[in-house]
Design a protein around this motif. Structure first.
Motif, PDB file in Angstrom:
ATOM      1  N   ASP A 394       0.835  -1.210   0.000  1.00 54.14           N
ATOM      2  CA  ASP A 394       0.000   0.000   0.000  1.00 54.14           C
ATOM      3  C   ASP A 394       0.868   1.258   0.000  1.00 54.14           C
ATOM      4  OD1 ASP A 394      -2.310  -1.511  -0.008  1.00 54.14           O
ATOM      5  OD2 ASP A 394      -2.603  -1.397   2.177  1.00 54.14           O
ATOM      6  N   LEU A 395       1.927   1.241   0.819  1.00 49.10           N
ATOM      7  CA  LEU A 395       2.853   2.376   0.850  1.00 49.10           C
ATOM      8  C   LEU A 395       3.588   2.526  -0.474  1.00 49.10           C
ATOM      9  CD1 LEU A 395       4.411   1.923   4.411  1.00 49.10           C
ATOM     10  CD2 LEU A 395       2.935   3.805   3.673  1.00 49.10           C
ATOM     11  N   LEU A 396       3.976   1.397  -1.073  1.00 48.06           N
ATOM     12  CA  LEU A 396       4.743   1.451  -2.318  1.00 48.06           C
ATOM     13  C   LEU A 396       3.904   1.992  -3.472  1.00 48.06           C
ATOM     14  CD1 LEU A 396       6.758  -1.880  -2.027  1.00 48.06           C
ATOM     15  CD2 LEU A 396       7.609   0.459  -1.750  1.00 48.06           C
ATOM     16  N   HIS A 397       2.604   1.718  -3.473  1.00 53.47           N
ATOM     17  CA  HIS A 397       1.735   2.298  -4.508  1.00 53.47           C
ATOM     18  C   HIS A 397       1.789   3.829  -4.451  1.00 53.47           C
ATOM     19  CE1 HIS A 397      -0.248  -1.024  -6.528  1.00 53.47           C
ATOM     20  NE2 HIS A 397      -0.471  -1.632  -5.365  1.00 53.47           N
ATOM     21  N   GLU A 398       1.778   4.385  -3.246  1.00 53.90           N
ATOM     22  CA  GLU A 398       1.886   5.842  -3.092  1.00 53.90           C
ATOM     23  C   GLU A 398       3.204   6.340  -3.691  1.00 53.90           C
ATOM     24  OE1 GLU A 398       1.500   7.131   0.928  1.00 53.90           O
ATOM     25  OE2 GLU A 398      -0.121   5.711   1.379  1.00 53.90           O
ATOM     26  N   CYS A 399       4.270   5.608  -3.438  1.00 54.44           N
ATOM     27  CA  CYS A 399       5.602   6.020  -3.897  1.00 54.44           C
ATOM     28  C   CYS A 399       5.719   5.936  -5.418  1.00 54.44           C
ATOM     29  CB  CYS A 399       6.676   5.153  -3.253  1.00 54.44           C
ATOM     30  SG  CYS A 399       6.737   5.295  -1.459  1.00 54.44           S
ATOM     31  N   VAL A 400       5.117   4.929  -6.020  1.00 49.09           N
ATOM     32  CA  VAL A 400       5.173   4.791  -7.480  1.00 49.09           C
ATOM     33  C   VAL A 400       4.522   5.997  -8.137  1.00 49.09           C
ATOM     34  CG1 VAL A 400       4.341   3.452  -9.454  1.00 49.09           C
ATOM     35  CG2 VAL A 400       5.255   2.275  -7.447  1.00 49.09           C
ATOM     36  N   ALA A 401       3.351   6.365  -7.658  1.00 48.60           N
ATOM     37  CA  ALA A 401       2.647   7.501  -8.251  1.00 48.60           C
ATOM     38  C   ALA A 401       3.456   8.781  -8.123  1.00 48.60           C
ATOM     39  CB  ALA A 401       1.277   7.670  -7.579  1.00 48.60           C
ATOM     40  N   LEU A 415      12.608   1.641  -4.811  1.00 50.47           N
ATOM     41  CA  LEU A 415      11.427   0.852  -5.178  1.00 50.47           C
ATOM     42  C   LEU A 415      11.830  -0.539  -5.665  1.00 50.47           C
ATOM     43  CD1 LEU A 415       9.277   3.582  -6.958  1.00 50.47           C
ATOM     44  CD2 LEU A 415       8.557   2.221  -4.981  1.00 50.47           C
ATOM     45  N   ARG A 416      12.890  -0.610  -6.469  1.00 53.44           N
ATOM     46  CA  ARG A 416      13.343  -1.919  -6.952  1.00 53.44           C
ATOM     47  C   ARG A 416      13.819  -2.793  -5.783  1.00 53.44           C
ATOM     48  NH1 ARG A 416      15.395   0.911 -11.579  1.00 53.44           N
ATOM     49  NH2 ARG A 416      17.449   1.138 -10.612  1.00 53.44           N
ATOM     50  N   SER A 417      14.536  -2.172  -4.835  1.00 54.65           N
ATOM     51  CA  SER A 417      14.993  -2.934  -3.659  1.00 54.65           C
ATOM     52  C   SER A 417      13.814  -3.489  -2.873  1.00 54.65           C
ATOM     53  CB  SER A 417      15.854  -2.044  -2.760  1.00 54.65           C
ATOM     54  OG  SER A 417      17.026  -1.631  -3.420  1.00 54.65           O
ATOM     55  N   ALA A 418      12.799  -2.652  -2.697  1.00 60.18           N
ATOM     56  CA  ALA A 418      11.622  -3.097  -1.953  1.00 60.18           C
ATOM     57  C   ALA A 418      10.903  -4.226  -2.687  1.00 60.18           C
ATOM     58  CB  ALA A 418      10.677  -1.916  -1.737  1.00 60.18           C
ATOM     59  N   VAL A 431       0.853  -8.244  -4.913  1.00 58.34           N
ATOM     60  CA  VAL A 431       2.171  -8.000  -5.496  1.00 58.34           C
ATOM     61  C   VAL A 431       2.056  -7.872  -7.015  1.00 58.34           C
ATOM     62  CG1 VAL A 431       4.497  -8.919  -5.802  1.00 58.34           C
ATOM     63  CG2 VAL A 431       3.364  -9.122  -3.590  1.00 58.34           C
ATOM     64  N   ALA A 432       1.197  -8.674  -7.632  1.00 56.70           N
ATOM     65  CA  ALA A 432       0.964  -8.554  -9.081  1.00 56.70           C
ATOM     66  C   ALA A 432       0.403  -7.182  -9.420  1.00 56.70           C
ATOM     67  CB  ALA A 432       0.010  -9.655  -9.543  1.00 56.70           C
ATOM     68  N   ASP A 433      -0.477  -6.666  -8.581  1.00 55.23           N
ATOM     69  CA  ASP A 433      -1.027  -5.317  -8.806  1.00 55.23           C
ATOM     70  C   ASP A 433       0.088  -4.275  -8.736  1.00 55.23           C
ATOM     71  OD1 ASP A 433      -3.568  -6.312  -9.103  1.00 55.23           O
ATOM     72  OD2 ASP A 433      -4.163  -5.915  -7.010  1.00 55.23           O
ATOM     73  N   LEU A 434       1.010  -4.446  -7.783  1.00 60.16           N
ATOM     74  CA  LEU A 434       2.132  -3.508  -7.680  1.00 60.16           C
ATOM     75  C   LEU A 434       3.005  -3.579  -8.938  1.00 60.16           C
ATOM     76  CD1 LEU A 434       3.883  -1.502  -6.063  1.00 60.16           C
ATOM     77  CD2 LEU A 434       5.070  -3.477  -5.089  1.00 60.16           C
ATOM     78  N   MET A 439       4.973  -1.057 -13.898  1.00 58.48           N
ATOM     79  CA  MET A 439       5.138  -1.092 -15.348  1.00 58.48           C
ATOM     80  C   MET A 439       4.392   0.062 -16.018  1.00 58.48           C
ATOM     81  SD  MET A 439       6.583  -2.513 -17.875  1.00 58.48           S
ATOM     82  CE  MET A 439       7.244  -3.975 -17.085  1.00 58.48           C
ATOM     83  N   ASP A 440       3.160   0.312 -15.576  1.00 61.64           N
ATOM     84  CA  ASP A 440       2.360   1.373 -16.197  1.00 61.64           C
ATOM     85  C   ASP A 440       2.959   2.753 -15.959  1.00 61.64           C
ATOM     86  OD1 ASP A 440       0.592  -0.519 -17.090  1.00 61.64           O
ATOM     87  OD2 ASP A 440      -0.894  -0.204 -15.492  1.00 61.64           O
ATOM     88  N   ALA A 441       3.414   2.987 -14.717  1.00 61.59           N
ATOM     89  CA  ALA A 441       3.864   4.334 -14.351  1.00 61.59           C
ATOM     90  C   ALA A 441       5.315   4.592 -14.686  1.00 61.59           C
ATOM     91  CB  ALA A 441       3.630   4.578 -12.849  1.00 61.59           C
ATOM     92  N   LEU A 442       6.148   3.560 -14.547  1.00 65.23           N
ATOM     93  CA  LEU A 442       7.594   3.765 -14.647  1.00 65.23           C
ATOM     94  C   LEU A 442       8.274   2.916 -15.715  1.00 65.23           C
ATOM     95  CD1 LEU A 442       8.270   3.724 -10.801  1.00 65.23           C
ATOM     96  CD2 LEU A 442       8.067   5.749 -12.237  1.00 65.23           C
TER      97      LEU A 442
END
Length: 444
Positions: A394-401, A415-418, A431-434, A439-442
């Motif tokens: 959940d936290l990582l989704h915030e960071c990707v955006a 992000l890659r390390s996490a 995890v698949a959603d992440l 992929m979509d954002a970055l």
């Protein structure tokens, strides 16, 4: 005269200096709104009354729509060019809003919006200096003996303006904005500036080259980044202020630590920074140097050394003086993030998580966006170590955006390390959603 009255007077002065009556101003704002595709403004007479209220003794604050229209108006000179730098009408307009009580966050938003508009329109860096700076720069480049202090200070303000946009604009755009200022510094120094201006010009070049080195790193051009840091280091060694050398070494150390990662090389740069900072006048810079020293020690598994360096960092933070030459260079909020990293490597992940959460919660200024992403990603790493993978995602989704808006390299590395740490949960849907989001954002 109280602050609100001063702000109202400043707005009126800006209008009348341009020879605009209340009706003229109302028509000008209406035309800008039409050009931007905004909803139609009320009748001219109604807009005119609003302007009068902003300028009255019991002044009211322009609402956000009018604030934006006024920003566009004052970002354009009477001659039709764009000017956003120190001394410009735009800068004075933002000062007036501050006097009327507008928040620093909203003022920063307005500035970022106009910088985006200028660079999108192709105005680039030369919209940022005040008009007199642009003229003085052209004169100084033609004949360095004619260079004056106002022009050098104007170039320095451009570098500061670009630096202030880190976290608000993509790094590639910031590179384009900064490059002419750095080249101007190089050419002015090569031409032999007047001796009284040499120190100031060299300081500006050091700041520009250091920032350029960081931007090159963020855009994955490590060879150029190294060359720029070498240039900044060489010029900083000629200055009488040791803290300037420390700023170069610290910035360089961070890029080495995260790009390679070459901990030994980063440690050598950090030690140089600590020595330079200890000879300087900035407690905040010493705190920053000791904080990075603590992180390097923690990454090496040296718990005792890490704890000692953190203690020194807190000591320096708590004795910040009014004579601080680098106000805002470091803070307790940043230091809590470093404490969290140290706990992550040589301590308790639960303690690390709480420290990251406190740091991220306090890092809310636009300039702190990149650091907030980094700290929040580290917070997710702490959650993973605690076995709380879903909460971490959940936290990582915030960071990707957030990372997608700047293209910053360090957030992507984190992000890659996490994501690698999530391998035990790789078959889970969350995890698949992440992965889809990454992929979509970055494109990763």
């Amino acid at each position: 005269m109280d602050s609100s009255t001063a702000g109202a007077a400043a707005l009126k002065r800006l209008r009348t200096r341009r020879g605009l009556s209340l009706a003229d101003m109302a028509r000008a704002l209406t035309q800008i709104a039409q050009g931007l595709g905004m909803p139609r403004l009320p009748q001219v007479a109604s807009v005119q009354r609003s302007i009068a209220r902003w300028e009255s003794k019991s002044a009211t604050m322009p609402d956000e729509r009018y604030q934006l229209l006024l920003a566009y108006l004052y970002a354009t000179t009477p001659g039709g060019s764009r000017s956003l730098g120190a001394g410009s009408d735009f800068a004075q307009y933002l000062d007036a809003l501050g006097a009327l009580g507008e928040s620093e966050h909203r003022i920063a938003e307005l500035r970022s919006t106009l910088v985006r508009a200028v660079t999108d329109d192709g105005g680039g860096l030369f919209a940022l200096p005040a008009p007199r700076t642009g003229a003085g720069l052209a004169q100084g480049l033609a004949d360095s003996s004619l260079l004056d202090a106002e022009t050098v200070l104007g170039v320095a303000s451009v570098v500061a303006d670009v630096n202030a946009q880190v976290g608000s604009l993509p790094f590639v755009r910031l590179q384009l904005m900064l490059a002419p200022a750095l080249e101007a510094c190089r050419r002015l120094m090569a031409g032999g500036p007047p001796e009284p201006l040499l120190e100031l010009l060299r300081s500006t070049r050091v700041e520009a080259a250091t920032l350029a080195g960081r931007l090159a790193f963020e855009t994955r051009d490590d060879a150029v980044s190294r060359a720029l840091y070498e240039e900044a280091t060489r010029e900083a060694a000629c200055l009488r202020q040791p803290w300037r050398q420390a700023t170069v070494h610290l910035s360089h150390a961070l890029t080495v630590l995260y790009a390679m990662p070459d901990i030994a090389h980063a440690a050598r740069l950090v030690e140089r920074a600590v020595r330079a900072a200890e000879c300087g006048e900035s407690p905040l810079l010493r705190a920053r140097a000791h904080a990075l020293q603590a992180e390097v020690a923690a990454r090496w598994g040296q718990s005792r050394q890490s704890s000692a360096a953190l203690g020194l960092a807190w000591y320096d933070i708590e004795r910040e003086s009014t004579d601080e030459p680098l106000p805002g260079a470091f803070s307790a909020e940043y230091l809590r993030g470093f404490e969290g990293v140290c706990q992550l490597y040589v301590g308790d992940p639960a303690v690390a998580h709480d420290q990251f959460a406190a740091s991220a919660g306090a890092l809310r200024a636009p300039r702190q966006n990149v650091q907030r992403i980094i700290v929040t990603t580290d917070q997710a790493l702490a959650r993973i170590q605690l076995g709380e993978a879903r909460a971490a995602v959940d936290l990582l989704h915030e960071c990707v955006a957030a990372a997608a808006s700047t293209g910053g390299r360090v957030p992507l590395i984190r992000l890659r390390s996490a994501r690698l740490e999530l391998r035990p949960w790789r078959r889970e849907d969350f995890v698949a959603d992440l992965d889809d989001h990454l992929m979509d954002a970055l494109g990763h």
